[in-house]
Design a protein around this motif. Structure first.
Motif, PDB file in Angstrom:
ATOM      1  N   UNK A 133       1.084  -1.314  -0.150  1.00 28.22           N
ATOM      2  CA  UNK A 133       0.012   0.117   0.063  1.00 28.22           C
ATOM      3  C   UNK A 133       1.004   1.248  -0.057  1.00 28.22           C
ATOM      4  N   UNK A 134       0.216   2.296  -0.404  1.00 30.61           N
ATOM      5  CA  UNK A 134       1.075   3.668  -0.418  1.00 30.61           C
ATOM      6  C   UNK A 134       0.053   4.611  -0.034  1.00 30.61           C
ATOM      7  N   UNK A 135       0.445   5.435   1.053  1.00 32.07           N
ATOM      8  CA  UNK A 135      -0.055   6.498   1.701  1.00 32.07           C
ATOM      9  C   UNK A 135       0.468   7.951   1.406  1.00 32.07           C
ATOM     10  N   UNK A 136       0.122   8.544   0.491  1.00 32.71           N
ATOM     11  CA  UNK A 136       0.829   9.886  -0.003  1.00 32.71           C
ATOM     12  C   UNK A 136       0.106  10.926   0.766  1.00 32.71           C
ATOM     13  N   UNK A 137       0.824  11.641   1.651  1.00 27.96           N
ATOM     14  CA  UNK A 137       0.124  12.785   2.379  1.00 27.96           C
ATOM     15  C   UNK A 137       0.816  13.986   1.703  1.00 27.96           C
TER      16      UNK A 137
END
Length: 282
Positions: A133-137
């Protein structure tokens, strides 16, 4: 009639939809405390207004709280005219607040992404099993000043991307896996949110990258292009100046030769005219 000719209280508020900062709310709270001390508010009114102050998200929500107190001037209790931010700076208070748009992510033999314009919750929970997964903030808003990302990665991985200026705290546990501590300890900007990574990694990992937003990358690329053009123009001017200094004396000599040649041609022309006149008399 222009706004300048209106009485001070008749002028419309500048921008009630702008996000209020913690400093703005504290300024309103200070005025409420002064009003309580002066007897303008009783304890019940003070408590109600103070609660509304700390719940307010915009200037429009702050305006009614002190509109009937002296010294308010226009309806807004705080300065609604914001100074322009320096180029490349982030208005962090404007990005904190609002309702979360996603609170969890799951990748089982697959993957998930949270990126672009979204509002990160106070606590985001994600699970990756034989997936990622990727969580781009980088372009996200934040529900609160501190966001907890709880990651469980089993034979999988999760990558968290934060923009510059955001503080990162890592508290996760890894067994035959691990959490990336590379971005921990980097101080955050004033007013910027803090991201806390927790959870568990078994034969997997949770990584953290710090990257610029695409807009900031494009801005810096354009800035480098302008600087390159400016340096090129400066070099061109310097070369032209050197050329002028080098060929200057030669140019003067050439001008003198040209003037002498012109004088010589003029004299020849005068002789030819005199000869023609003499022949005409004969």
């Amino acid at each position: 009639m222009t706004d300048e000719s209106l009485p001070e209280r008749a002028k419309p508020p500048a921008a009630p939809d702008l996000r209020a900062s913690d400093a703005d709310r504290e300024q309103v709270a200070e005025r409420l405390r002064d009003a309580l001390a002066e007897g303008r508010l009783d304890m019940e009114e003070f408590g109600e207004r103070l609660e509304a102050t700390y719940k307010a998200r915009t200037y429009g929500e702050l305006e009614p709280i002190t509109h009937d107190l002296p010294g308010a001037g226009v309806a807004a209790p705080v300065n609604l005219v914001k100074e322009p931010l320096p180029e490349g700076a982030v208005d962090w208070p404007a990005r904190i607040g609002g309702e979360a748009t996603s609170t969890w992510g799951v990748g089982i033999l697959s993957g998930f992404q949270r990126k672009g314009r979204w509002t990160a919750p106070r606590r985001f929970t994600c699970f990756a099993f034989w997936g990622g997964g990727e969580i781009d903030l980088r372009e996200a808003n934040f529900e609160a000043g501190e966001v907890v990302v709880n990651c469980v990665a089993i034979m999988g991985g999760v990558n968290v991307v934060v923009p510059p200026g955001v503080e990162v705290v890592v508290r996760g546990i890894g067994i035959m896996g691990g959490f990336d501590h590379g971005q921990e300890g980097v101080p955050g900007d004033p007013g910027a949110p803090r991201v806390v990574l927790t959870g568990f990694a078994f034969w997997g990992g949770v990584g953290v990258d710090r990257k610029l937003t695409r807009a900031e990358q494009q801005r810096r690329k354009e800035e480098r292009r302008r600087e390159k053009l400016e340096r090129k123009a400066e070099r061109r001017e310097e070369l032209e100046s050197r050329r002028d200094r080098h060929y200057g004396p030669h140019a003067d000599r050439m001008d003198r030769h040209r003037r002498r040649a012109e004088d010589h041609l003029d004299r020849l022309e005068e002789r030819r005219e005199r000869r023609d006149r003499h022949r005409g008399r004969d």
